[in-house]
Design an enzyme around this catalytic site. Structure first.
Site, PDB file in Angstrom:
ATOM      1  N   LYS A  43     -13.576  -5.082   0.939  1.00 51.10           N
ATOM      2  CA  LYS A  43     -13.829  -4.397   2.202  1.00 51.10           C
ATOM      3  C   LYS A  43     -15.311  -4.113   2.416  1.00 51.10           C
ATOM      4  CE  LYS A  43      -9.219  -2.536   2.538  1.00 51.10           C
ATOM      5  NZ  LYS A  43      -8.289  -1.437   2.607  1.00 51.10           N
TER       6      LYS A  43
HETATM    7  N1  GLU Z   1      -1.692  -0.932   1.495  1.00 53.58           N
HETATM    8  C1  GLU Z   1      -1.890  -1.865   0.454  1.00 53.58           C
HETATM    9  C2  GLU Z   1      -3.270  -2.436   0.536  1.00 53.58           C
HETATM   10  O1  GLU Z   1      -3.916  -2.355   1.560  1.00 53.58           O
HETATM   11  C3  GLU Z   1      -0.883  -3.010   0.507  1.00 53.58           C
HETATM   12  C4  GLU Z   1       0.359  -2.637  -0.143  1.00 53.58           C
HETATM   13  C5  GLU Z   1       1.471  -3.660  -0.168  1.00 53.58           C
HETATM   14  O2  GLU Z   1       1.382  -4.714   0.486  1.00 53.58           O
HETATM   15  O3  GLU Z   1       2.457  -3.362  -0.791  1.00 53.58           O
HETATM   16  O4  GLU Z   1      -3.718  -2.968  -0.449  1.00 53.58           O
END
Ligand code: GLU
Length: 278
Positions: free
Chosen positions: A252
């Site tokens: 990011k």
């Molecule tokens: N929110 C998680 C992330 O941004 C992804 C989780 C998932 O796909 O289980 O890494």
């Protein structure tokens, strides 16, 4: 049964090529199978998530040509539901309060002759598992900050052996101890990533979880939780991670790989999709 997939970003940064690849994969699977593609915002960490990043992610997804079915589910709107689930596990003796700070844990690990290890390094050594019920109650009554952890050994005994199927790796035999006594409710919020994902995937009827292979170790724990909670286990497709020209995965913090930047630099949606093979 038609395929239900989801993309579940955390709004802690802009969408980049790696996450766009993940989203496109889930979206294409749903669309080619005549199924549903869901969008979920994983924003339980109030200190790191920002509404403007959520808006930017939705905008970038739409710009890339993705559409999703039904309303977006935002985890911060459902904290009470997660709290109820964790309390249920606690009533069954599968969860215990942990008062340790990060420093306490690091000190404990350093002092131990053999600390349990997981794929991401040392696991919680279980210090607070040994506290008596009266000590726990006294510390909670005193207002000591605590998180809630899964008692992995008890959970494993309650769940029995299990397997899950991953399209990339094949049949995987579940390792209930892989994440150790994982946090199910943090100090500052009544849930954790693992708990919220498990509840939501079940509640939203997700049948195929597509996500990066870096999350494969998490699946062992999430399937364990599904079994404890009586949920159906979806199929999994853990995909390779997209890497940049330097061979490193996109993060990011790399501005140049964000969709926003590519867009501002004049790339078309088709060009950006092609950059990740779509
Ligand atoms: N929110 C998680 C992330 O941004 C992804 C989780 C998932 O796909 O289980 O890494």
């Amino acid at each position: 049964m038609s395929t239900v997939t989801r993309f579940a970003p955390s709004p802690t940064g802009l969408l980049h090529l790696g996450s766009a690849f993940s989203a496109l994969l889930a979206w294409r699977r749903a669309r080619t199978d005549g199924g549903r593609f869901l969008l979920r915002i994983e924003d339980i960490d109030a200190s790191r998530c920002r509404p403007e990043l959520e808006a930017a992610i939705l905008e970038d997804l739409a710009w890339l040509g993705l559409d999703w079915d039904g309303p977006v589910r935002r985890q911060s709107d459902h904290l009470e539901e997660y709290r109820v689930v964790v309390e249920g596990l606690r009533d069954r003796g599968l969860v215990y309060p942990c008062f340790c700070t990060r420093t306490d844990i690091a000190r404990e690990i350093a002092a131990a002759t053999s600390a349990p290890h997981g794929p991401g390094g040392p696991l919680y050594p279980g210090t607070c598992r040994a506290l008596s019920a009266s000590e726990r109650d006294a510390r909670i009554a005193r207002g000591d900050l605590h998180c809630l952890r899964l008692d992995a050994a008890r959970a494993s005994a309650a769940a029995g052996t299990y397997r899950f199927s991953d399209e990339t790796t094949g049949e995987v035999s579940g390792d209930p101890m892989l994440a150790g006594d994982a946090v199910l409710a943090r100090r500052d919020t009544p849930t954790s990533y693992h708990l919220a994902v498990t509840v939501d995937d079940a509640l939203q009827g997700v049948t195929l979880v597509t996500r990066g292979v870096d999350l494969l170790p998490s699946t062992h724990l999430q399937v364990l939780l599904q079994r404890l909670l009586g949920y159906k286990t979806p199929r999994y497709a853990h995909h390779r991670l997209i890497v940049g020209p330097d061979g490193r995965r996109f993060a990011k913090r790399d501005r140049s790989s964000t969709i926003a930047d590519l867009r501002a630099g004049g790339r078309t949606p088709a060009e950006v999709r092609a950059m990740v093979g779509f």
